[in-house]
Write a protein that holds these residues in place. Structure first.
Motif, mmCIF file in Angstrom:
data_model
loop_
_atom_site.group_PDB
_atom_site.id
_atom_site.type_symbol
_atom_site.label_atom_id
_atom_site.label_comp_id
_atom_site.label_asym_id
_atom_site.label_seq_id
_atom_site.Cartn_x
_atom_site.Cartn_y
_atom_site.Cartn_z
ATOM 1 N N PHE A 35 91.251 20.466 -22.023
ATOM 2 C CA PHE A 35 92.668 20.327 -21.719
ATOM 3 C C PHE A 35 92.921 20.083 -20.231
ATOM 4 C CE2 PHE A 35 93.513 22.148 -25.950
ATOM 5 C CZ PHE A 35 94.538 21.307 -26.357
ATOM 6 N N ALA A 36 91.998 20.531 -19.376
ATOM 7 C CA ALA A 36 92.122 20.214 -17.945
ATOM 8 C C ALA A 36 92.028 18.705 -17.745
ATOM 9 C CB ALA A 36 91.040 20.934 -17.152
ATOM 10 N N GLY A 37 91.063 18.074 -18.448
ATOM 11 C CA GLY A 37 90.968 16.620 -18.381
ATOM 12 C C GLY A 37 92.182 15.934 -18.974
ATOM 13 N N VAL A 38 92.692 16.504 -20.092
ATOM 14 C CA VAL A 38 93.891 15.939 -20.717
ATOM 15 C C VAL A 38 95.082 16.034 -19.765
ATOM 16 C CG1 VAL A 38 95.565 16.237 -22.583
ATOM 17 C CG2 VAL A 38 93.121 16.376 -23.071
ATOM 18 N N ALA A 39 95.212 17.190 -19.093
ATOM 19 C CA ALA A 39 96.321 17.366 -18.148
ATOM 20 C C ALA A 39 96.234 16.347 -17.019
ATOM 21 C CB ALA A 39 96.300 18.789 -17.586
ATOM 22 N N LYS A 40 95.029 16.070 -16.547
ATOM 23 C CA LYS A 40 94.860 15.096 -15.471
ATOM 24 C C LYS A 40 95.245 13.696 -15.939
ATOM 25 C CE LYS A 40 91.463 13.316 -12.180
ATOM 26 N NZ LYS A 40 90.077 13.431 -11.651
ATOM 27 N N ARG A 41 94.740 13.303 -17.121
ATOM 28 C CA ARG A 41 95.053 11.962 -17.622
ATOM 29 C C ARG A 41 96.534 11.815 -17.944
ATOM 30 N NH1 ARG A 41 90.095 13.047 -20.217
ATOM 31 N NH2 ARG A 41 91.172 13.701 -22.135
ATOM 32 N N LEU A 42 97.135 12.875 -18.525
ATOM 33 C CA LEU A 42 98.554 12.824 -18.863
ATOM 34 C C LEU A 42 99.414 12.725 -17.603
ATOM 35 C CD1 LEU A 42 100.622 12.945 -21.153
ATOM 36 C CD2 LEU A 42 100.626 15.443 -20.929
ATOM 37 N N THR A 43 99.023 13.465 -16.572
ATOM 38 C CA THR A 43 99.761 13.405 -15.303
ATOM 39 C C THR A 43 99.719 11.999 -14.724
ATOM 40 O OG1 THR A 43 99.226 15.728 -14.844
ATOM 41 C CG2 THR A 43 99.942 14.374 -12.987
ATOM 42 N N ILE A 44 98.545 11.389 -14.757
ATOM 43 C CA ILE A 44 98.406 10.029 -14.241
ATOM 44 C C ILE A 44 99.276 9.058 -15.039
ATOM 45 C CG2 ILE A 44 96.788 8.106 -13.974
ATOM 46 C CD1 ILE A 44 94.608 10.164 -13.385
ATOM 47 N N LYS A 45 99.270 9.216 -16.363
ATOM 48 C CA LYS A 45 100.043 8.316 -17.224
ATOM 49 C C LYS A 45 101.543 8.451 -16.967
ATOM 50 C CE LYS A 45 100.720 7.067 -22.093
ATOM 51 N NZ LYS A 45 100.320 7.361 -23.500
ATOM 52 N N ALA A 66 97.376 14.662 -9.850
ATOM 53 C CA ALA A 66 96.482 14.716 -11.009
ATOM 54 C C ALA A 66 95.304 15.650 -10.747
ATOM 55 C CB ALA A 66 95.988 13.313 -11.352
ATOM 56 N N ASN A 67 94.716 15.572 -9.568
ATOM 57 C CA ASN A 67 93.612 16.478 -9.233
ATOM 58 C C ASN A 67 94.087 17.926 -9.146
ATOM 59 O OD1 ASN A 67 90.941 14.978 -8.553
ATOM 60 N ND2 ASN A 67 92.512 13.709 -7.616
ATOM 61 N N LEU A 68 95.291 18.123 -8.645
ATOM 62 C CA LEU A 68 95.838 19.477 -8.559
ATOM 63 C C LEU A 68 96.100 20.046 -9.949
ATOM 64 C CD1 LEU A 68 96.820 21.685 -6.642
ATOM 65 C CD2 LEU A 68 99.078 20.619 -6.663
ATOM 66 N N ALA A 69 96.604 19.225 -10.871
ATOM 67 C CA ALA A 69 96.843 19.681 -12.247
ATOM 68 C C ALA A 69 95.536 20.082 -12.918
ATOM 69 C CB ALA A 69 97.537 18.576 -13.044
ATOM 70 N N TRP A 70 94.501 19.294 -12.728
ATOM 71 C CA TRP A 70 93.191 19.627 -13.306
ATOM 72 C C TRP A 70 92.692 20.967 -12.774
ATOM 73 C CZ3 TRP A 70 88.419 20.829 -11.434
ATOM 74 C CH2 TRP A 70 87.351 20.805 -12.341
ATOM 75 N N ALA A 71 92.822 21.186 -11.455
ATOM 76 C CA ALA A 71 92.335 22.418 -10.843
ATOM 77 C C ALA A 71 93.086 23.635 -11.378
ATOM 78 C CB ALA A 71 92.465 22.332 -9.317
ATOM 79 N N LEU A 72 94.403 23.532 -11.539
ATOM 80 C CA LEU A 72 95.193 24.669 -12.027
ATOM 81 C C LEU A 72 94.805 25.045 -13.453
ATOM 82 C CD1 LEU A 72 98.734 23.759 -10.616
ATOM 83 C CD2 LEU A 72 97.206 25.575 -9.826
ATOM 84 N N VAL A 73 94.689 24.046 -14.338
ATOM 85 C CA VAL A 73 94.309 24.333 -15.729
ATOM 86 C C VAL A 73 92.909 24.925 -15.795
ATOM 87 C CG1 VAL A 73 93.917 23.315 -18.007
ATOM 88 C CG2 VAL A 73 95.841 22.543 -16.613
#
Length: 280
Positions: free
Chosen positions: A41-51, A67-74
């Motif tokens: 889901f960390a990867g999903v959050a990163k891709r979704l943020t980018i999209k 996007a990198n910050l979202a991945w780190a938080l999750v």
């Protein structure tokens, strides 16, 4: 008697083994599942943020950083949930982290400085993804701005990873920030050359080049009476993306035009006078 007691103890362990595995084995298995799902889901959050940000036409610099910050938080929440599943008291863990925050902050001054510099780069945007910049003693095209560092690609296709703090704490020269750039050329000709004719030959070259902008106009002026030549400054304006191709073209075209007009471009020379020494 000792053997009997040992057998009884072994029997007790065997009897407790199913209960042990049911209690702790399932927790360990659940922790592994939580970690795998959380990382996914960390990867999903990163891709979704980018999209989402790209759909809103947000600047690429902001997209990469957020996007990198979202991945780190999750991912951090995943680690905490995993530890909680295996029995670690997360409340106590958070308290320990808070108590050790000062020590960690002192130990990671560089990383925290890089993170703060990354936030400032996103907020104030001294450079963006795709810009050609010179900073921290290096030059290249900005490929990505992450939480702690900036990735640059040089003209000869090398990758440079520069800390964000090194970029923000120094001078940043952004060659792509504005739409127009001026080319500064110095053209030296012989002292025997006619100044007016030389200026006209150079002007004809600039007028015929499609990349030279009409607004603002170019400058041709006599700049220096040098040792071996008279030097003209030639300063046309071009679009930023056309800077280097146009510079190379103009140097070649001006050289050919001066040769065609029989205007000499001298090389450095020195007159040597030999004084006769009388014999003794």
């Amino acid at each position: 008697m000792e053997n009997l007691e040992g057998l009884e103890g072994l029997d007790g362990l065997i009897e407790q083994a199913p209960e042990f595995f049911m209690t702790y084995g399932l927790k360990a298995l659940a922790a592994i599942v939580i970690f795998i799902i959380g990382k996914y889901f960390a990867g999903v959050a990163k891709r979704l943020t980018i999209k989402v940000l790209n759909s809103r036409k947000v600047d690429a610099t902001v997209v990469s950083f957020v996007a990198n910050l979202a991945w780190a938080l999750v991912f951090v929440f995943t680690i905490i949930a995993t530890l909680g599943q295996v029995g670690v008291q997360t409340a106590s863990l958070v308290a320990v982290i808070g108590a050790a925050g000062l020590a960690v902050g002192l130990a990671l001054q560089g990383s925290l400085s890089n993170f703060a510099s990354g936030v400032l780069m996103v907020l104030f945007r001294p450079c963006r993804v795709g810009d050609f910049i010179e900073a921290a003693g290096v030059a290249g095209v900005v490929d990505e701005i992450t939480i702690f560092s900036t990735r640059l690609r040089t003209g000869d296709n090398k990758v440079i990873i520069a800390p964000n703090s090194a970029i923000m704490n120094g001078t940043i020269t952004n060659y792509s920030a504005l739409e127009k750039r001026r080319i500064d050329l110095t053209i030296g000709v012989s002292y025997t050359a006619d100044i007016a004719v030389t200026k006209k030959v150079i002007a004809d070259v600039l007028d015929s080049n499609q990349s030279v902008l009409k607004d603002p106009g170019y400058t041709i002026g006599l700049a220096e009476l040098a040792d071996s030549s008279i030097n003209f400054v030639v300063r046309p304006w071009v679009s930023t993306g056309d800077y280097w191709p146009t510079r190379f073209e103009l140097l070649e075209q001006i050289k050919n035009a001066l040769d065609a007009a029989e205007i000499e471009i001298p090389f450095p020379q020195m007159d040597l006078h030999v004084k006769e020494v009388p014999a003794k």
